[in-house]
Design an enzyme around this catalytic site. Structure first.
Site, PDB file in Angstrom:
ATOM      1  N   HIS A 122       0.793  -1.340   0.084  1.00  0.00           N
ATOM      2  CA  HIS A 122       0.151  -0.035  -0.095  1.00  0.00           C
ATOM      3  C   HIS A 122       0.875   1.181   0.163  1.00  0.00           C
ATOM      4  O   HIS A 122       1.980   1.319   0.697  1.00  0.00           O
ATOM      5  CB  HIS A 122      -0.951   0.121   1.397  1.00  0.00           C
ATOM      6  CG  HIS A 122      -2.138   1.194   1.225  1.00  0.00           C
ATOM      7  ND1 HIS A 122      -1.697   2.368   1.558  1.00  0.00           N
ATOM      8  CD2 HIS A 122      -3.302   0.924   0.697  1.00  0.00           C
ATOM      9  CE1 HIS A 122      -2.855   3.005   1.383  1.00  0.00           C
ATOM     10  NE2 HIS A 122      -3.904   2.058   0.956  1.00  0.00           N
ATOM     11  N   HIS A 181      38.376  51.955 -11.338  1.00  0.00           N
ATOM     12  CA  HIS A 181      37.379  52.957 -11.712  1.00  0.00           C
ATOM     13  C   HIS A 181      37.327  52.948 -13.143  1.00  0.00           C
ATOM     14  O   HIS A 181      36.854  54.095 -13.865  1.00  0.00           O
ATOM     15  CB  HIS A 181      37.709  54.284 -11.095  1.00  0.00           C
ATOM     16  CG  HIS A 181      37.973  54.357  -9.479  1.00  0.00           C
ATOM     17  ND1 HIS A 181      36.907  54.376  -8.475  1.00  0.00           N
ATOM     18  CD2 HIS A 181      39.117  54.385  -8.805  1.00  0.00           C
ATOM     19  CE1 HIS A 181      37.237  54.577  -7.324  1.00  0.00           C
ATOM     20  NE2 HIS A 181      38.673  54.298  -7.495  1.00  0.00           N
ATOM     21  N   SER A 311      27.471  38.577 -36.165  1.00  0.00           N
ATOM     22  CA  SER A 311      26.418  39.578 -36.408  1.00  0.00           C
ATOM     23  C   SER A 311      25.958  39.208 -37.596  1.00  0.00           C
ATOM     24  O   SER A 311      26.276  38.524 -38.576  1.00  0.00           O
ATOM     25  CB  SER A 311      26.962  41.015 -36.599  1.00  0.00           C
ATOM     26  OG  SER A 311      25.882  41.768 -37.152  1.00  0.00           O
TER      27      SER A 311
END
Length: 455
Positions: A122, A181, A311
């Site tokens: 079961h 930076h 491209s």
């Protein structure tokens, strides 16, 4: 052709060629949401778990040995991928994962009964003995998550790390201009720069290996609300030990089952390390595509393999497609992390009911990262080369080499030399000599790009 299955709500028809039962069929009909199946890794993890629980229940005298063997045999079939078609449910179901637990229970019972005879096993009384969906699903989550990390993600980190080590060694003495930076800075070698990328992989691997220990404790044994109702007191310990034998992974029984059912902070914690890896992969890929920008109007210090036309309109273009793919994956993983974090906060009272979406996103992150890292390594990193001529030109043209003069003539005089070279578009050496702050001999002695790298 159909057959009739029954549960506590009554009868329902099921495709006769499928092995699931009534509860799976009801879920299939009631939750036709999206096309995201429950990850097969969860199904396999459930099979590992059901095999282990059957053995423990048999050892405790609760389950007939014949039944335990039959259950274990079906579990092996599931783990080997032989029954994948019988697990049709989607992620978008009950938040406890009950329906997927029952899907596994029903399939195991059905297939086992093909051998033992109808009705012998079961799904609830035998396969789900001493268990609840509330402790089995989070246990399956941890089994699947740990296995995916060990077999998929960690090996790819190691392989990418090895490629970066090779590139680092190859270019350790190739001097280039550093950038902070996004502006020119003092020189370093390309190998030194790559060593930073390498360390990203090394450290993130360490973060993962440390954090993934958090998902070794398992919820099994907590049953419905963490009290362990209908399970023996040491059931969780025994199952964890059995799972360790089956998988080779050092699983343990969570010391607090109330926590294990209602909180998914361990998964959330580990995914934080996965997110950290994604962040560093985005950094590495972005560095590479910027350094490879050009070929004539960009930085152009690196050359990437030409894998496909770049491209549909511009002939001869080579785009950093692998960088773009892995950065998109990184963005997806960061989004997955937000979903997992929100879902992990929804442990109302004794049970978190966002379990499927948590593990779905967790496993997706691992698969996407592992696949994209493999693709990035094979199709980009391994063929990555330095454009030494461009690098040399940029070093010679850099004004930031003037920093090496600071200890000899001071910051302000060095700044005047750099400004003069910039304003008059001359070389640093020409400007330095023109100011009279240094002689040609002193300039050649003090401005040594390789020496400035501190190698």
């Amino acid at each position: 052709m159909e057959r009739i299955e029954r549960d506590t709500l009554g009868e329902i028809s099921v495709d006769a060629t499928k092995y699931w039962g009534a509860q799976t069929e009801r879920s299939k009909r009631n939750f036709a949401i999206g096309d995201n199946p429950m990850p097969i890794e969860i199904i396999y993890a459930f099979a590992q778990l059901k095999k282990a629980t059957a053995k423990v229940n048999a050892a405790e005298g609760k389950l007939a040995e014949e039944k335990a063997i039959a259950i274990g045999q079906v579990c092996d079939q599931i783990i080997q991928g032989e029954l994948d078609e019988h697990f049709p449910l989607v992620v978008w179901q009950t938040g406890s994962g009950t329906q997927s637990n029952m899907n596994v229970n029903e399939v195991i019972a059905h297939v086992a009964n093909l051998t033992l005879g109808e009705g012998q096993i079961h799904p609830n009384d035998d396969v789900n003995m001493s268990q609840s969906s509330n402790d089995t699903f989070p246990t399956a989550m941890h089994i699947a998550a740990y296995g995916a990390l060990v077999t998929k993600l960690l090996p790819e980190i190691t392989k990418m790390e090895a490629v970066l080590t090779e590139k680092k060694n190859k270019y350790m003495h190739l001097v280039k201009i550093g950038r902070t930076h996004l502006q020119d800075a003092t020189p370093l070698t390309l190998g030194q720069e790559i060593s930073g990328w390498e360390a990203c992989l090394t450290n993130n691997k360490n973060y993962l290996e440390t954090s993934m220990k958090a998902i070794l404790p398992l919820a099994i044994g907590g049953t419905a609300v963490g009290t362990g109702l209908n399970a023996s007191r040491d059931f969780g310990d025994k199952v964890a030990e059995e799972l360790m034998k089956q998988t080779g992974y050092p699983f343990t029984s969570d010391s607090n089952k109330y926590f294990a059912l209602t909180s998914h902070s361990p998964i959330n914690f580990v995914h934080g390390a996965i997110r950290s890896l994604a962040s560093d992969l985005m950094k590495i890929a972005n560095d590479i595509r910027l350094l490879a920008s050009g070929p004539r109007s960009g930085i152009g210090e690196l050359e990437i393999p030409a894998n496909e036309p770049g491209s549909s309109i511009m002939p001869g273009k080579v785009n950093p497609t692998q960088c773009e793919a892995i950065t998109m994956v990184a963005a997806q993983v960061m989004g997955n992390d937000v979903t997992i974090n929100v879902a992990a906060s929804q442990g109302n009272f004794e049970l978190n009911v966002y379990k499927p979406v948590i593990i779905f996103n967790f496993l997706e992150s691992i698969k996407l990262l592992a696949d994209s890292m493999r693709s990035f390594r094979v199709h980009c990193l391994e063929g990555l080369t330095a454009n030494e001529k461009v690098i040399e030109t940029k070093v010679n043209d850099s004004l930031m080499l003037v920093t090496a003069l600071n200890p000899h003539i001071g910051y302000e005089k060095a700044a005047k030399i750099a400004k003069l070279a910039f304003d008059e578009n001359t070389t640093l050496k020409e400007a330095a000599i023109k100011t009279g702050f240094v002689t040609e001999k002193e300039f050649d002695l003090w401005i040594n790009p390789l020496k400035m790298t501190n190698l």
